[in-house]
Enzyme design. Structure first.
Site, short mmCIF file in Angstrom:
data_model
loop_
_atom_site.label_atom_id
_atom_site.label_comp_id
_atom_site.label_asym_id
_atom_site.label_seq_id
_atom_site.Cartn_x
_atom_site.Cartn_y
_atom_site.Cartn_z
N LYS A 170 2.77 5.11 12.15
CA LYS A 170 1.81 4.02 11.96
C LYS A 170 2.51 2.66 12.06
O LYS A 170 2.02 1.73 12.72
CB LYS A 170 1.16 4.19 10.57
CG LYS A 170 0.30 3.05 10.09
CD LYS A 170 -1.05 3.03 10.75
CE LYS A 170 -1.82 1.78 10.36
NZ LYS A 170 -3.07 1.63 11.05
N LYS A 245 0.17 -7.21 7.02
CA LYS A 245 0.62 -6.18 6.09
C LYS A 245 1.50 -5.16 6.84
O LYS A 245 2.58 -4.80 6.39
CB LYS A 245 -0.59 -5.47 5.46
CG LYS A 245 -0.20 -4.30 4.60
CD LYS A 245 -1.36 -3.44 4.16
CE LYS A 245 -0.83 -2.14 3.60
NZ LYS A 245 -1.86 -1.16 3.30
P1 NAD Z 1 -10.39 -1.69 0.76
O1 NAD Z 1 -9.79 -2.74 -0.08
O2 NAD Z 1 -11.72 -1.90 1.39
O3 NAD Z 1 -10.47 -0.30 -0.07
C1 NAD Z 1 -9.52 0.10 -1.00
C2 NAD Z 1 -10.30 0.64 -2.20
O4 NAD Z 1 -9.38 1.19 -3.14
C3 NAD Z 1 -11.12 -0.43 -2.92
O5 NAD Z 1 -12.48 -0.05 -2.96
C4 NAD Z 1 -10.49 -0.48 -4.33
O6 NAD Z 1 -11.44 -0.73 -5.35
C5 NAD Z 1 -9.93 0.92 -4.42
N1 NAD Z 1 -8.86 1.05 -5.42
C6 NAD Z 1 -7.79 0.24 -5.64
N2 NAD Z 1 -7.05 0.72 -6.66
C7 NAD Z 1 -7.67 1.83 -7.10
C8 NAD Z 1 -7.40 2.77 -8.14
N3 NAD Z 1 -6.34 2.63 -8.95
N4 NAD Z 1 -8.26 3.79 -8.32
C9 NAD Z 1 -9.35 3.93 -7.53
N5 NAD Z 1 -9.66 3.08 -6.54
C10 NAD Z 1 -8.83 2.05 -6.32
O7 NAD Z 1 -9.28 -1.36 1.89
P2 NAD Z 1 -9.50 -0.55 3.27
O8 NAD Z 1 -9.79 -1.51 4.37
O9 NAD Z 1 -10.42 0.59 3.01
O10 NAD Z 1 -8.01 -0.02 3.51
C11 NAD Z 1 -7.47 1.09 2.80
C12 NAD Z 1 -6.15 1.47 3.44
O11 NAD Z 1 -6.37 1.79 4.82
C13 NAD Z 1 -5.10 0.36 3.42
O12 NAD Z 1 -3.85 0.93 3.14
C14 NAD Z 1 -5.17 -0.21 4.83
O13 NAD Z 1 -3.93 -0.79 5.22
C15 NAD Z 1 -5.49 1.04 5.64
N6 NAD Z 1 -6.15 0.79 6.93
C16 NAD Z 1 -7.18 -0.11 7.01
C17 NAD Z 1 -7.80 -0.32 8.25
C18 NAD Z 1 -8.94 -1.30 8.36
O14 NAD Z 1 -9.28 -1.68 9.50
N7 NAD Z 1 -9.58 -1.69 7.28
C19 NAD Z 1 -7.37 0.37 9.39
C20 NAD Z 1 -6.34 1.31 9.26
C21 NAD Z 1 -5.73 1.51 8.01
#
Ligand code: NAD
Length: 294
Positions: A170, A245
């Protein structure tokens, strides 16, 4: 039907969990956000009151959390997921995090007789509805168990190697992407200055050696591909903050391991400039507009 625990029902986790529910699995989910939990209940998910409750009878647990710190906190310690999940359950962490944390947490899981894989994804929120690419690090046994479940959420499920190699893939992929997008933006800026029409550069380079994803699928100038963020005021898509990030993860790994990634480092600096200019929420292809103005 598999019992699945799903922790982190945000922008990515929400639609992923949705697909698992639609496929007929029993999915118990947890998120700190009440709003995310309400959405999850609406699509037929079972909302748990705590993360540990979500995994108490799970065969497979998927986590989709913001950073490595969150992953370590949620998994480890007396009150962590590893202790709360049944023995022989399989953890799949799809968050994008650093390789060291992925390996350390998997080691803790192994000591407690739980399997773990790092399974980060490529593809954004739209792909989370079923066309993600999963890069999986872990044993063959874990991969064979994970694959049928991940196939519900992804279009490509690739076994990258041992624990940590999913995150390694990744980080390498997104460093390429970040660099590539800047090179395409610079080429269009040059074309403008040299009096070459943008559409002509697109047509020629799409069929020549400059061809790449940032040009032919995600073109950063309005026009050639009508569906890209460039045609929608650079609304993400994949935000500058997300790209930063991933480039920070790449830079940290490169520094620690003594790898010369000078262009990856430079790309990080350029997206940092966009961040400082208040553009963190814009799509990363907005580098074209930023470049033209600076
Ligand atoms: P997001 O912030 O929308 O979702 C993360 C969720 O985790 C939130 O709803 C938050 O409330 C929850 N959370 C945080 N701490 C927690 C805990 N202790 N217990 C339970 N829930 C908890 O982020 P996202 O866009 O869904 O991204 C998630 C991951 O995926 C990240 O690592 C990001 O780098 C990766 N990612 C994102 C994308 C994108 O386009 N958004 C693409 C590829 C990878």
């Amino acid at each position: 039907m598999t019992n699945i625990g799903f922790i982190g029902l945000g922008n990515m986790g929400g639609p992923m969990a949705n697909n698992l529910v639609k496929a007929g699995h029993k999915v118990k989910g947890f998120d700190l956000s009440e709003e995310a939990l309400i959405k999850f209940k609406k699509i037929g998910g079972l909302a748990a009151k705590t993360a540990n409750e979500a995994v108490s009878d799970a065969e497979i647990i998927i986590t989709m959390l913001p950073t490595g710190k969150h992953v370590e906190q949620v998994y480890c310690g007396e009150n962590g997921l590893i202790a709360a999940a049944p023995e022989n359950s399989l953890f799949l962490d799809s968050s994008t995090i650093d390789v060291d944390t992925a390996r350390n947490v998997a080691e803790v899981a192994k000591k407690s007789n739980r399997m773990m894989m790092d399974t980060p994804v490529s593809g954004g929120v739209v792909a989370a509805a079923g066309t993600l690419t999963f890069m999986c690090g872990g044993s063959d046994e874990a991969f064979q168990k994970a694959k049928p479940i991940l196939e519900i959420v992804g279009a490509k499920i690739i076994h990258a190697g041992a624990i940590g190699t999913g995150q390694a893939a990744k980080i390498c992929n997104n460093m390429m992407l970040g660099i590539q997008m800047i090179s395409v933006c610079e080429a269009f800026a040059m074309a403008d200055a040299l009096g070459l029409e943008r559409q002509k550069l697109f047509d020629i380079s799409s069929a020549a050696s400059g061809q790449c994803w940032s040009l032919t699928t995600y073109c950063p100038v309005p026009g050639p591909i009508p569906t890209t963020p460039a045609n929608n005021n650079y609304e993400p898509g994949f935000a500058v903050a997300m790209m930063l990030k991933d480039l920070h993860l790449a830079a940290d790994a490169a520094e620690k391991l003594g790898v010369n990634t000078s262009i990856g480092q430079k790309a990080k600096e350029l997206y940092e400039q966009m961040d400082e200019a208040g553009l963190a929420g814009k799509d990363f292809s907005a580098y074209f507009e930023y470049l033209k103005k600076n």
